[in-house]
Design an enzyme around this catalytic site. Structure first.
Site, PDB file in Angstrom:
ATOM      1  N   ARG A  43       0.815  -1.222   0.000  1.00  0.00           N
ATOM      2  CA  ARG A  43       0.000   0.000   0.000  1.00  0.00           C
ATOM      3  C   ARG A  43       0.849   1.272   0.000  1.00  0.00           C
ATOM      4  O   ARG A  43       0.428   2.309  -0.500  1.00  0.00           O
ATOM      5  CB  ARG A  43      -0.918  -0.003   1.215  1.00  0.00           C
ATOM      6  CG  ARG A  43      -1.995  -1.075   1.118  1.00  0.00           C
ATOM      7  CD  ARG A  43      -2.898  -0.950   2.299  1.00  0.00           C
ATOM      8  NE  ARG A  43      -3.937  -1.959   2.305  1.00  0.00           N
ATOM      9  CZ  ARG A  43      -4.877  -2.031   3.239  1.00  0.00           C
ATOM     10  NH1 ARG A  43      -4.912  -1.156   4.206  1.00  0.00           N
ATOM     11  NH2 ARG A  43      -5.789  -2.967   3.198  1.00  0.00           N
ATOM     12  N   ASP A 154     -14.695   9.400  10.215  1.00  0.00           N
ATOM     13  CA  ASP A 154     -13.647   8.410   9.955  1.00  0.00           C
ATOM     14  C   ASP A 154     -12.306   9.108  10.159  1.00  0.00           C
ATOM     15  O   ASP A 154     -12.217  10.335  10.082  1.00  0.00           O
ATOM     16  CB  ASP A 154     -13.754   7.881   8.517  1.00  0.00           C
ATOM     17  CG  ASP A 154     -13.089   6.513   8.353  1.00  0.00           C
ATOM     18  OD1 ASP A 154     -13.813   5.503   8.290  1.00  0.00           O
ATOM     19  OD2 ASP A 154     -11.840   6.447   8.298  1.00  0.00           O
TER      20      ASP A 154
HETATM   21  C1  LIG Z   1     -13.626  -1.803   7.637  1.00  0.00           C
HETATM   22  S1  LIG Z   1     -14.143  -0.136   7.626  1.00  0.00           S
HETATM   23  C2  LIG Z   1     -15.794  -0.288   8.239  1.00  0.00           C
HETATM   24  C3  LIG Z   1     -16.770   0.629   7.521  1.00  0.00           C
HETATM   25  C4  LIG Z   1     -18.227   0.509   7.957  1.00  0.00           C
HETATM   26  N1  LIG Z   1     -18.394   0.826   9.350  1.00  0.00           N
HETATM   27  C5  LIG Z   1     -18.757  -0.865   7.658  1.00  0.00           C
HETATM   28  O1  LIG Z   1     -18.913  -1.682   8.578  1.00  0.00           O
HETATM   29  O2  LIG Z   1     -19.025  -1.150   6.496  1.00  0.00           O
HETATM   30  C6  LIG Z   1     -13.266   0.512   9.042  1.00  0.00           C
HETATM   31  C7  LIG Z   1     -13.094   2.014   9.003  1.00  0.00           C
HETATM   32  O3  LIG Z   1     -12.604   2.443  10.272  1.00  0.00           O
HETATM   33  C8  LIG Z   1     -11.725   3.524  10.065  1.00  0.00           C
HETATM   34  N2  LIG Z   1     -10.832   3.655  11.228  1.00  0.00           N
HETATM   35  C9  LIG Z   1      -9.770   2.889  11.579  1.00  0.00           C
HETATM   36  N3  LIG Z   1      -9.195   3.343  12.691  1.00  0.00           N
HETATM   37  C10 LIG Z   1      -9.916   4.436  13.079  1.00  0.00           C
HETATM   38  C11 LIG Z   1      -9.814   5.357  14.159  1.00  0.00           C
HETATM   39  N4  LIG Z   1      -8.850   5.271  15.080  1.00  0.00           N
HETATM   40  N5  LIG Z   1     -10.725   6.364  14.225  1.00  0.00           N
HETATM   41  C12 LIG Z   1     -11.708   6.486  13.305  1.00  0.00           C
HETATM   42  N6  LIG Z   1     -11.849   5.647  12.248  1.00  0.00           N
HETATM   43  C13 LIG Z   1     -10.962   4.630  12.140  1.00  0.00           C
HETATM   44  C14 LIG Z   1     -10.990   3.156   8.783  1.00  0.00           C
HETATM   45  O4  LIG Z   1     -10.428   4.303   8.165  1.00  0.00           O
HETATM   46  C15 LIG Z   1     -12.104   2.489   7.962  1.00  0.00           C
HETATM   47  O5  LIG Z   1     -12.701   3.391   7.065  1.00  0.00           O
END
Ligand SMILES: C[S@@+](CC[C@H](N)C(=O)[O-])C[C@H]1O[C@@H](n2cnc3c(N)ncnc32)[C@H](O)[C@@H]1O
Length: 294
Positions: A43, A154
């Site tokens: 990445r 996010d």
């Molecule tokens: C796998 S996606 C899940 C998206 C959605 N909630 C779903 O279930 O379809 C996880 C998201 O969490 C965000 N994320 C990861 N660490 C985070 C943090 N410390 N604070 C806020 N968002 C975070 C990532 O950028 C990503 O977009």
């Protein structure tokens, strides 16, 4: 040498991978064990190209020996987060929202069609927030909800940009039932474009902001009706999960709901304000004399 062959020989120095893992775990909460190294390197190659560097070794030097980390952190976070999402992902949550939560929340709002606040707390590219918007807009049309507003947050700026644009490939919106596609998605005017956009009517009710769930407090309302925090806790260690859950719980109105991802749980989190009401769905109790009651 072809680019592929060059990449085979191009790796982060061990000390730089370790340093990146430490930064990401302390700032974002995500663990990057050695097993993730190949994924991380893959990445980061787009950042190497964007910065015009010779390779990942040089990227590590840029971050840690030439003070590049502060400026690069936002991109580093974009690269290492996993943003997989879908419209109507884990659909039982949206069925619960429509069939149970709105009815219960109506009682808490004095029996009148409620004005609902929803928060998608790891929103990725917005599919979760816009799915909730489609379900709730149908309920507005049916007179069961007065109004609603949805906040999507996010940590990744790249996904937030996509979420705000609300433009998706046609294949990505396939899980949206066709009548909802008709109502809430617009085809591109250019037939060669295989893209759709969420209608302005829905977009007006959904907005996105950057938030790190690791922050000690969240600068948002404390009377939220429904919080989706799905498929992000799995990346955090147990202590961080507990802290995040406790902070999120403090933003729910009494009777409000928290939805977690299907492989996530509140079990053992020590957050006694929330009780389980369905698989991976929790409800905030009423505060009685400062103590929690369901
Ligand atoms: C796998 S996606 C899940 C998206 C959605 N909630 C779903 O279930 O379809 C996880 C998201 O969490 C965000 N994320 C990861 N660490 C985070 C943090 N410390 N604070 C806020 N968002 C975070 C990532 O950028 C990503 O977009």
């Amino acid at each position: 040498m072809t680019q592929k062959v060059a990449e085979t020989y191009d790796h982060l120095a061990d000390k730089h991978f370790t340093a990146i893992s430490k930064v990401i775990e302390s700032r974002v909460g995500i663990k990057l064990p050695p097993a993730k190294r190949t994924m991380v390197e893959g990445r980061l190659r787009k950042r190497v190209r964007a910065l015009g560097l010779s390779g990942l070794q040089a990227y590590g030097v840029h971050l840690f020996d030439r003070d590049g980390l502060d400026d690069e952190l936002i991109h580093l976070i974009d690269c290492v987060t996993t943003n997989k999402t879908d419209f109507f992902r884990e659909p039982s949550h949206f069925e619960f929202l429509r069939d149970v939560a709105v009815q219960q929340l109506t009682q808490r709002h004095g029996g009148r069609p409620p004005n609902l606040k929803v928060w998608s707390a790891a929103a990725s590219t917005g599919a979760e927030a816009y799915t909730a918007a489609m379900v709730l807009q149908d309920m507005v049309a049916a007179g069961k909800v007065a109004r609603f507003s949805i906040l999507g947050t996010d940590i990744s700026t790249e996904v937030l940009r996509e979420a705000r644009s609300a433009i998706y490939p046609r294949a990505f919106v396939e899980p949206v039932p066709s009548p909802m596609q008709q109502r809430y998605l617009m085809r591109s005017k250019d037939p060669r474009d295989d893209l759709v956009r969420v209608t302005p009517e829905l977009r007006r009710q959904v907005h996105f902001e950057r938030l790190n769930l690791m922050d000690e407090s969240y600068p948002f309302d404390r009377d939220v009706d429904v919080i989706f925090c799905r498929n992000v806790l799995i990346y955090f260690d147990r202590a961080t999960q507990q802290e995040v859950l406790s902070r999120l719980a403090s933003h729910l109105r009494p009777g409000g709901y928290l939805m977690l991802g299907h492989s996530e749980s509140m079990a053992g989190s020590g957050v006694d304000r929330l009780r389980s009401v369905a698989p991976t769905i929790y409800q905030a109790g009423l505060a009685v004399n400062g103590r929690s009651a369901a």
